[in-house]
Design an enzyme around this catalytic site. Structure first.
Site, PDB file in Angstrom:
ATOM      1  N   LYS A  39      14.043  -9.418  22.185  1.00 38.88           N
ATOM      2  CA  LYS A  39      13.170  -8.503  22.938  1.00 38.88           C
ATOM      3  C   LYS A  39      12.711  -7.324  22.087  1.00 38.88           C
ATOM      4  O   LYS A  39      11.563  -6.907  22.180  1.00 38.88           O
ATOM      5  CB  LYS A  39      13.917  -7.949  24.156  1.00 38.88           C
ATOM      6  CG  LYS A  39      13.552  -8.641  25.426  1.00 38.88           C
ATOM      7  CD  LYS A  39      14.105  -7.908  26.633  1.00 38.88           C
ATOM      8  CE  LYS A  39      15.552  -7.615  26.449  1.00 38.88           C
ATOM      9  NZ  LYS A  39      16.139  -6.444  26.814  1.00 38.88           N
ATOM     10  N   ARG A  51      18.012  -3.706  35.191  1.00 35.38           N
ATOM     11  CA  ARG A  51      18.980  -4.748  34.854  1.00 35.38           C
ATOM     12  C   ARG A  51      19.780  -5.186  36.076  1.00 35.38           C
ATOM     13  O   ARG A  51      20.615  -6.088  35.960  1.00 35.38           O
ATOM     14  CB  ARG A  51      19.963  -4.198  33.824  1.00 35.38           C
ATOM     15  CG  ARG A  51      19.813  -4.756  32.410  1.00 35.38           C
ATOM     16  CD  ARG A  51      20.869  -4.055  31.596  1.00 35.38           C
ATOM     17  NE  ARG A  51      21.178  -4.620  30.325  1.00 35.38           N
ATOM     18  CZ  ARG A  51      20.584  -4.295  29.179  1.00 35.38           C
ATOM     19  NH1 ARG A  51      19.558  -3.484  29.179  1.00 35.38           N
ATOM     20  NH2 ARG A  51      21.004  -4.805  28.052  1.00 35.38           N
ATOM     21  N   ARG A  60      26.299  -6.069  14.821  1.00 38.82           N
ATOM     22  CA  ARG A  60      26.318  -4.692  15.322  1.00 38.82           C
ATOM     23  C   ARG A  60      27.732  -4.388  15.802  1.00 38.82           C
ATOM     24  O   ARG A  60      28.493  -5.306  16.120  1.00 38.82           O
ATOM     25  CB  ARG A  60      25.315  -4.591  16.501  1.00 38.82           C
ATOM     26  CG  ARG A  60      24.688  -3.229  16.679  1.00 38.82           C
ATOM     27  CD  ARG A  60      23.501  -3.307  17.631  1.00 38.82           C
ATOM     28  NE  ARG A  60      23.921  -3.512  19.023  1.00 38.82           N
ATOM     29  CZ  ARG A  60      23.043  -3.676  20.005  1.00 38.82           C
ATOM     30  NH1 ARG A  60      21.748  -3.675  19.772  1.00 38.82           N
ATOM     31  NH2 ARG A  60      23.480  -3.851  21.243  1.00 38.82           N
ATOM     32  N   ARG A  97      24.596 -11.075  14.063  1.00 35.82           N
ATOM     33  CA  ARG A  97      23.874  -9.818  13.944  1.00 35.82           C
ATOM     34  C   ARG A  97      24.747  -8.684  13.401  1.00 35.82           C
ATOM     35  O   ARG A  97      24.262  -7.809  12.697  1.00 35.82           O
ATOM     36  CB  ARG A  97      23.333  -9.437  15.331  1.00 35.82           C
ATOM     37  CG  ARG A  97      22.329  -8.328  15.346  1.00 35.82           C
ATOM     38  CD  ARG A  97      21.525  -8.355  16.631  1.00 35.82           C
ATOM     39  NE  ARG A  97      22.275  -7.820  17.768  1.00 35.82           N
ATOM     40  CZ  ARG A  97      21.727  -7.575  18.958  1.00 35.82           C
ATOM     41  NH1 ARG A  97      20.469  -7.843  19.181  1.00 35.82           N
ATOM     42  NH2 ARG A  97      22.459  -7.082  19.936  1.00 35.82           N
ATOM     43  N   ARG A 114      28.590  -9.318  27.725  1.00 35.53           N
ATOM     44  CA  ARG A 114      27.186  -8.961  27.911  1.00 35.53           C
ATOM     45  C   ARG A 114      26.372 -10.122  28.443  1.00 35.53           C
ATOM     46  O   ARG A 114      25.499  -9.943  29.288  1.00 35.53           O
ATOM     47  CB  ARG A 114      26.597  -8.417  26.604  1.00 35.53           C
ATOM     48  CG  ARG A 114      27.054  -6.977  26.427  1.00 35.53           C
ATOM     49  CD  ARG A 114      26.813  -6.338  25.092  1.00 35.53           C
ATOM     50  NE  ARG A 114      25.565  -6.629  24.471  1.00 35.53           N
ATOM     51  CZ  ARG A 114      25.444  -6.851  23.162  1.00 35.53           C
ATOM     52  NH1 ARG A 114      26.497  -6.830  22.388  1.00 35.53           N
ATOM     53  NH2 ARG A 114      24.287  -7.079  22.652  1.00 35.53           N
TER      54      ARG A 114
HETATM   55  P1  ADP Z   1      21.340  -5.746  24.370  1.00 34.69           P
HETATM   56  O1  ADP Z   1      21.569  -5.498  22.907  1.00 34.69           O
HETATM   57  O2  ADP Z   1      22.498  -6.402  25.077  1.00 34.69           O
HETATM   58  O3  ADP Z   1      20.020  -6.366  24.690  1.00 34.69           O
HETATM   59  P2  ADP Z   1      20.625  -2.987  25.012  1.00 34.69           P
HETATM   60  O4  ADP Z   1      20.458  -2.551  23.605  1.00 34.69           O
HETATM   61  O5  ADP Z   1      19.407  -3.052  25.882  1.00 34.69           O
HETATM   62  O6  ADP Z   1      21.387  -4.365  25.117  1.00 34.69           O
HETATM   63  O7  ADP Z   1      21.718  -2.081  25.753  1.00 34.69           O
HETATM   64  C1  ADP Z   1      23.019  -1.911  25.226  1.00 34.69           C
HETATM   65  C2  ADP Z   1      23.991  -1.501  26.331  1.00 34.69           C
HETATM   66  O8  ADP Z   1      23.502  -0.339  27.018  1.00 34.69           O
HETATM   67  C3  ADP Z   1      24.174  -2.535  27.444  1.00 34.69           C
HETATM   68  O9  ADP Z   1      25.120  -3.516  27.101  1.00 34.69           O
HETATM   69  C4  ADP Z   1      24.617  -1.650  28.619  1.00 34.69           C
HETATM   70  O10 ADP Z   1      25.964  -1.280  28.516  1.00 34.69           O
HETATM   71  C5  ADP Z   1      23.791  -0.405  28.419  1.00 34.69           C
HETATM   72  N1  ADP Z   1      22.510  -0.474  29.179  1.00 34.69           N
HETATM   73  C6  ADP Z   1      21.245  -0.528  28.672  1.00 34.69           C
HETATM   74  N2  ADP Z   1      20.327  -0.566  29.653  1.00 34.69           N
HETATM   75  C7  ADP Z   1      21.012  -0.545  30.830  1.00 34.69           C
HETATM   76  C8  ADP Z   1      20.650  -0.590  32.202  1.00 34.69           C
HETATM   77  N3  ADP Z   1      19.360  -0.679  32.593  1.00 34.69           N
HETATM   78  N4  ADP Z   1      21.632  -0.543  33.134  1.00 34.69           N
HETATM   79  C9  ADP Z   1      22.909  -0.464  32.780  1.00 34.69           C
HETATM   80  N5  ADP Z   1      23.334  -0.439  31.507  1.00 34.69           N
HETATM   81  C10 ADP Z   1      22.410  -0.481  30.533  1.00 34.69           C
END
Ligand code: ADP
Length: 189
Positions: free
Chosen positions: A13, A88, A129, A127, A140
């Site tokens: 994304k 989400r 991270r 990845r 996740r």
């Molecule tokens: P990913 O790398 O899993 O796509 P993001 O970088 O978007 O995730 O977000 C990292 C973390 O931040 C998520 O695992 C969650 O803990 C928190 N987070 C991000 N956006 C939201 C949201 N809309 N609602 C709740 N938690 C969120």
């Protein structure tokens, strides 16, 4: 134009969001980036959110909804925005609907990036991270399945959902994304 971008962790994304906001001149609202910035700045909200993020759980709806409500009020959002990582949960989607109805600025489309789960796990594990340990990745992906996937039905019922295949070359996927959005964007550009 106002777009929600949905996809599981590891779907790519971030890369596509970057290109979409450049192409359509939208603000990029990534809740993951906002939370990581708050965590690194050691704000109260950020330090609290970090506890959830490090285990792969979602931060509480009220926290993230407050962050987005404030962000949507900033002037760069008037030109349109791509919501990346929000909503989400169904509760977040309902809160967003309420905010946008109040502003009189409905969503134009919801774009879903589809990638099979075994491929996601491979990509995330590669990845490296800090929050990408196997157990956290599993958490996740489970949070996505349980809490975020129901949004696909929610937005499909509202006639907003456009789903595209997230496998292949970056350019190919980008072309699918613009093609999927085209009809809707044409009306609003
Ligand atoms: P990913 O790398 O899993 O796509 P993001 O970088 O978007 O995730 O977000 C990292 C973390 O931040 C998520 O695992 C969650 O803990 C928190 N987070 C991000 N956006 C939201 C949201 N809309 N609602 C709740 N938690 C969120």
């Amino acid at each position: 134009m106002r777009i929600v971008f949905i996809g599981p962790p590891g779907a790519g994304k971030g890369t596509q969001a970057q290109r979409l906001v450049e192409t359509y001149q939208m603000a990029h609202l990534s809740t993951g980036d906002m939370l990581r910035a708050a965590r690194d700045a050691k704000t109260e909200v950020g330090l609290n959110a970090a506890k959830y993020m490090s285990s792969g759980a979602l931060v509480p709806d009220a926290v993230i909804v407050a962050i987005i409500a404030e962000r949507l009020g900033q002037s760069d959002c008037r030109k349109g925005y791509l919501l990346d990582g929000f909503p989400r949960t169904i509760a977040q989607a309902e809160a967003l609907d309420e905010m946008l109805t109040e502003k009189g600025t409905p969503l134009d489309a919801v774009l879903e990036l589809q990638v099979p789960e075994d491929e996601l796990f491979r990509r995330l594990a590669g990845r490296g991270r800090a929050d990408d340990t196997p157990e956290v990745i599993r958490q996740r992906l489970a949070a996505y399945r349980k809490q975020t996937e129901p949004l696909l039905d929610y937005y499909s019922r509202r006639g907003l959902l456009k789903s595209i295949d997230g496998q292949g070359a970056v350019d190919e996927i980008f072309d699918r994304a613009t093609a999927a959005l085209e009809g809707d964007l044409g009306k609003h550009v």
